[in-house]
Design a protein around this motif. Structure first.
Motif, PDB file in Angstrom:
ATOM      1  N   PRO A   1      -3.490 -40.682 -19.868  1.00  0.00           N
ATOM      2  CA  PRO A   1      -4.626 -39.783 -20.080  1.00  0.00           C
ATOM      3  C   PRO A   1      -5.974 -40.365 -19.685  1.00  0.00           C
ATOM      4  CG  PRO A   1      -3.713 -40.518 -22.186  1.00  0.00           C
ATOM      5  CD  PRO A   1      -2.781 -40.973 -21.108  1.00  0.00           C
ATOM      6  N   ALA A   2      -6.114 -41.683 -19.686  1.00  0.00           N
ATOM      7  CA  ALA A   2      -7.397 -42.293 -19.324  1.00  0.00           C
ATOM      8  C   ALA A   2      -7.822 -41.935 -17.896  1.00  0.00           C
ATOM      9  CB  ALA A   2      -7.335 -43.814 -19.482  1.00  0.00           C
ATOM     10  N   GLU A   3      -6.883 -41.546 -17.042  1.00  0.00           N
ATOM     11  CA  GLU A   3      -7.223 -41.123 -15.675  1.00  0.00           C
ATOM     12  C   GLU A   3      -8.151 -39.905 -15.687  1.00  0.00           C
ATOM     13  OE1 GLU A   3      -6.630 -42.468 -12.748  1.00  0.00           O
ATOM     14  OE2 GLU A   3      -4.801 -43.635 -12.903  1.00  0.00           O
ATOM     15  N   ALA A   4      -8.023 -39.052 -16.736  1.00  0.00           N
ATOM     16  CA  ALA A   4      -8.776 -37.798 -16.775  1.00  0.00           C
ATOM     17  C   ALA A   4      -9.780 -37.712 -17.920  1.00  0.00           C
ATOM     18  CB  ALA A   4      -7.813 -36.620 -16.868  1.00  0.00           C
ATOM     19  N   THR A   5      -9.583 -38.486 -18.959  1.00  0.00           N
ATOM     20  CA  THR A   5     -10.432 -38.370 -20.151  1.00  0.00           C
ATOM     21  C   THR A   5     -11.911 -38.517 -19.811  1.00  0.00           C
ATOM     22  OG1 THR A   5      -8.659 -39.260 -21.522  1.00  0.00           O
ATOM     23  CG2 THR A   5     -10.866 -39.294 -22.456  1.00  0.00           C
TER      24      THR A   5
ATOM     25  N   CYS B   1      -5.716 -33.816 -21.501  1.00  0.00           N
ATOM     26  CA  CYS B   1      -6.038 -35.247 -21.632  1.00  0.00           C
ATOM     27  C   CYS B   1      -7.498 -35.486 -22.007  1.00  0.00           C
ATOM     28  CB  CYS B   1      -5.725 -35.975 -20.330  1.00  0.00           C
ATOM     29  SG  CYS B   1      -3.974 -36.074 -19.963  1.00  0.00           S
ATOM     30  N   GLY B   2      -8.261 -34.427 -22.191  1.00  0.00           N
ATOM     31  CA  GLY B   2      -9.644 -34.589 -22.609  1.00  0.00           C
ATOM     32  C   GLY B   2     -10.649 -34.682 -21.489  1.00  0.00           C
ATOM     33  N   ALA B   3     -10.350 -34.065 -20.343  1.00  0.00           N
ATOM     34  CA  ALA B   3     -11.324 -34.039 -19.253  1.00  0.00           C
ATOM     35  C   ALA B   3     -12.611 -33.377 -19.739  1.00  0.00           C
ATOM     36  CB  ALA B   3     -10.762 -33.262 -18.060  1.00  0.00           C
ATOM     37  N   ALA B   4     -13.749 -33.833 -19.236  1.00  0.00           N
ATOM     38  CA  ALA B   4     -15.036 -33.235 -19.592  1.00  0.00           C
ATOM     39  C   ALA B   4     -15.098 -31.788 -19.119  1.00  0.00           C
ATOM     40  CB  ALA B   4     -16.174 -34.042 -18.986  1.00  0.00           C
TER      41      ALA B   4
ATOM     42  N   GLY C   1      -4.566 -23.562 -24.248  1.00  0.00           N
ATOM     43  CA  GLY C   1      -5.796 -23.928 -24.938  1.00  0.00           C
ATOM     44  C   GLY C   1      -6.777 -24.720 -24.105  1.00  0.00           C
ATOM     45  N   VAL C   2      -6.722 -24.547 -22.776  1.00  0.00           N
ATOM     46  CA  VAL C   2      -7.596 -25.274 -21.845  1.00  0.00           C
ATOM     47  C   VAL C   2      -8.513 -24.264 -21.149  1.00  0.00           C
ATOM     48  CG1 VAL C   2      -7.630 -26.642 -19.708  1.00  0.00           C
ATOM     49  CG2 VAL C   2      -5.933 -27.125 -21.480  1.00  0.00           C
ATOM     50  N   THR C   3      -9.751 -24.628 -20.958  1.00  0.00           N
ATOM     51  CA  THR C   3     -10.704 -23.789 -20.233  1.00  0.00           C
ATOM     52  C   THR C   3     -10.872 -24.351 -18.829  1.00  0.00           C
ATOM     53  OG1 THR C   3     -11.883 -23.305 -22.275  1.00  0.00           O
ATOM     54  CG2 THR C   3     -13.076 -22.919 -20.221  1.00  0.00           C
ATOM     55  N   VAL C   4     -10.843 -23.459 -17.830  1.00  0.00           N
ATOM     56  CA  VAL C   4     -11.062 -23.892 -16.449  1.00  0.00           C
ATOM     57  C   VAL C   4     -12.183 -23.068 -15.825  1.00  0.00           C
ATOM     58  CG1 VAL C   4      -8.708 -24.735 -16.093  1.00  0.00           C
ATOM     59  CG2 VAL C   4      -9.253 -22.382 -15.493  1.00  0.00           C
ATOM     60  N   ALA C   5     -12.914 -23.696 -14.921  1.00  0.00           N
ATOM     61  CA  ALA C   5     -13.985 -23.049 -14.159  1.00  0.00           C
ATOM     62  C   ALA C   5     -13.506 -22.846 -12.727  1.00  0.00           C
ATOM     63  CB  ALA C   5     -15.235 -23.931 -14.194  1.00  0.00           C
ATOM     64  N   ASP C   6     -14.344 -22.178 -11.933  1.00  0.00           N
ATOM     65  CA  ASP C   6     -13.987 -21.899 -10.536  1.00  0.00           C
ATOM     66  C   ASP C   6     -14.425 -22.979  -9.565  1.00  0.00           C
ATOM     67  OD1 ASP C   6     -12.774 -19.518 -11.182  1.00  0.00           O
ATOM     68  OD2 ASP C   6     -14.576 -18.333 -10.841  1.00  0.00           O
ATOM     69  N   ASP C   7     -15.370 -23.819  -9.967  1.00  0.00           N
ATOM     70  CA  ASP C   7     -15.865 -24.810  -9.010  1.00  0.00           C
ATOM     71  C   ASP C   7     -16.414 -26.027  -9.747  1.00  0.00           C
ATOM     72  OD1 ASP C   7     -16.486 -25.867  -6.498  1.00  0.00           O
ATOM     73  OD2 ASP C   7     -18.511 -25.054  -6.555  1.00  0.00           O
ATOM     74  N   GLU C   8     -16.279 -27.153  -9.112  1.00  0.00           N
ATOM     75  CA  GLU C   8     -16.859 -28.411  -9.606  1.00  0.00           C
ATOM     76  C   GLU C   8     -17.460 -29.099  -8.391  1.00  0.00           C
ATOM     77  OE1 GLU C   8     -18.611 -31.103 -10.918  1.00  0.00           O
ATOM     78  OE2 GLU C   8     -17.558 -30.192 -12.588  1.00  0.00           O
ATOM     79  N   PRO C   9     -18.787 -28.992  -8.196  1.00  0.00           N
ATOM     80  CA  PRO C   9     -19.399 -29.541  -6.994  1.00  0.00           C
ATOM     81  C   PRO C   9     -19.419 -31.065  -6.934  1.00  0.00           C
ATOM     82  CG  PRO C   9     -21.078 -28.651  -8.455  1.00  0.00           C
ATOM     83  CD  PRO C   9     -19.746 -28.305  -9.056  1.00  0.00           C
ATOM     84  N   ASP C  10     -19.260 -31.726  -8.082  1.00  0.00           N
ATOM     85  CA  ASP C  10     -19.342 -33.182  -8.111  1.00  0.00           C
ATOM     86  C   ASP C  10     -18.194 -33.764  -8.942  1.00  0.00           C
ATOM     87  OD1 ASP C  10     -20.377 -35.722  -7.676  1.00  0.00           O
ATOM     88  OD2 ASP C  10     -21.696 -35.619  -9.425  1.00  0.00           O
ATOM     89  N   PRO C  11     -16.953 -33.589  -8.467  1.00  0.00           N
ATOM     90  CA  PRO C  11     -15.817 -34.058  -9.272  1.00  0.00           C
ATOM     91  C   PRO C  11     -15.716 -35.582  -9.299  1.00  0.00           C
ATOM     92  CG  PRO C  11     -15.046 -33.311  -7.152  1.00  0.00           C
ATOM     93  CD  PRO C  11     -16.522 -32.996  -7.218  1.00  0.00           C
ATOM     94  N   GLU C  12     -15.226 -36.074 -10.420  1.00  0.00           N
ATOM     95  CA  GLU C  12     -14.927 -37.501 -10.551  1.00  0.00           C
ATOM     96  C   GLU C  12     -13.444 -37.770 -10.297  1.00  0.00           C
ATOM     97  OE1 GLU C  12     -17.636 -39.235 -13.966  1.00  0.00           O
ATOM     98  OE2 GLU C  12     -16.799 -37.259 -14.523  1.00  0.00           O
ATOM     99  N   LEU C  13     -12.624 -36.727 -10.469  1.00  0.00           N
ATOM    100  CA  LEU C  13     -11.186 -36.815 -10.227  1.00  0.00           C
ATOM    101  C   LEU C  13     -10.756 -35.556  -9.492  1.00  0.00           C
ATOM    102  CD1 LEU C  13      -8.342 -38.072 -10.664  1.00  0.00           C
ATOM    103  CD2 LEU C  13      -8.298 -36.891 -12.892  1.00  0.00           C
ATOM    104  N   VAL C  14     -10.102 -35.732  -8.342  1.00  0.00           N
ATOM    105  CA  VAL C  14      -9.582 -34.610  -7.571  1.00  0.00           C
ATOM    106  C   VAL C  14      -8.065 -34.709  -7.573  1.00  0.00           C
ATOM    107  CG1 VAL C  14      -9.483 -33.510  -5.296  1.00  0.00           C
ATOM    108  CG2 VAL C  14     -11.640 -34.477  -6.121  1.00  0.00           C
TER     109      VAL C  14
END
Length: 195
Positions: free
Chosen positions: A59-63, A84-87, A110-123
Motif C-alpha cells: 500500500p505504501a506505493e499509493a498511500t 490503499c489510502g491514495a490522496a 467505497g472509493v471516490t474517483v475523479a476524471d482527471d489528475e493533471p499532476d499525478p505522483e503515481l500512474v
C-alpha cells in the motif's frame, strides 16, 4: 448491446468487487454487435488485476499520493489505490462507458474517483500495450509522466507490444482469467516500473 453485469469479487484481488459480465461471455466474435466500442470495461483484465494485487500487498506505493489510472477499463487498479489510502484517484479511458463503469465500481468499493489528475505522483496502466498503433502512444504518454516525476507502474501479461527495455520487473503473478476471453485459464502477468 451492453452486457448484463453482476457485482463479483476480482479473482486475484477478492477484496475488490466489480460489476462484471459473466466469465463465459465472449467479447471477440461473441455477443456484442453494434457501432459502440466493445465493453472492455465489463471484464477484469490480467494487467489491472496484477496492479491491484500489487498495490493491496504494497500500500505504501499509493498511500497519500495523487494517482492516475490510465485506460482504466473496470477501474480495478485505481480502486486498489483508493483502498490503499491514495490522496486522490483519477481514471481515464478513451471509452466514456469505461469511465462510467469505473465510477460505479469505485462507489461499490467505497472509493471516490475523479476524471482527471493533471499532476499525478503515481500512474497506473494495465493491459495497454495490445496493438502496434496504441503502444507507441502509450509509451510516449507514460515516459512524459515519468519525466514529470511520477512513478509509473504497468501490468502486462505479454500482450506483444510491451517495450520491456524501458521497464524493470517488480513482480509477477499467475492471474486467473476467463477462458472465453483469453483462451486460457490463467496468464503470468508482470508488474513493471518505468525506469
Amino acid at each position: 448491446m451492453l452486457p448484463t453485469t453482476e457485482l463479483r469479487p476480482v479473482p486475484l484481488a477478492p477484496e475488490i468487487r466489480l460489476h462484471l459480465a459473466d466469465r463465459e461471455q465472449r467479447l471477440f466474435g461473441g455477443e456484442f454487435h453494434s457501432d459502440q466500442p466493445l465493453p472492455f470495461w465489463a471484464f477484469v483484465w490480467a494487467g489491472g488485476q496484477s496492479l491491484a494485487r500489487y498495490l493491496l500487498d504494497h500500500p505504501a506505493e499509493a498511500t497519500g499520493k495523487r494517482v492516475l489510472d490510465v485506460a482504466t477499463g473496470s477501474g480495478v487498479a485505481g480502486i486498489a489505490a483508493g483502498l490503499c489510502g491514495a490522496a486522490s484517484v483519477a481514471v481515464t479511458d478513451i471509452d466514456p462507458a469505461a469511465v462510467a463503469a469505473a465510477r460505479r465500481n469505485a462507489a461499490a468499493n467505497g472509493v471516490t474517483v475523479a476524471d482527471d489528475e493533471p499532476d499525478p505522483e503515481l500512474v497506473l496502466a494495465g493491459d495497454v500495450f495490445y496493438s502496434p498503433a496504441v503502444a507507441p502512444q502509450m509509451t510516449s504518454f507514460l515516459r512524459a509522466a515519468r519525466k514529470a516525476g511520477a512513478t509509473v507502474l504497468v501490468g502486462d501479461p505479454g500482450r506483444g507490444y510491451f517495450p520491456e527495455r524501458l521497464f524493470e520487473l517488480v513482480t509477477e503473478y499467475t492471474v486467473p482469467v476467463p477462458a472465453a476471453l483469453e483462451e486460457t485459464e490463467s496468464l503470468v502477468t508482470g508488474v513493471w516500473r518505468l525506469k
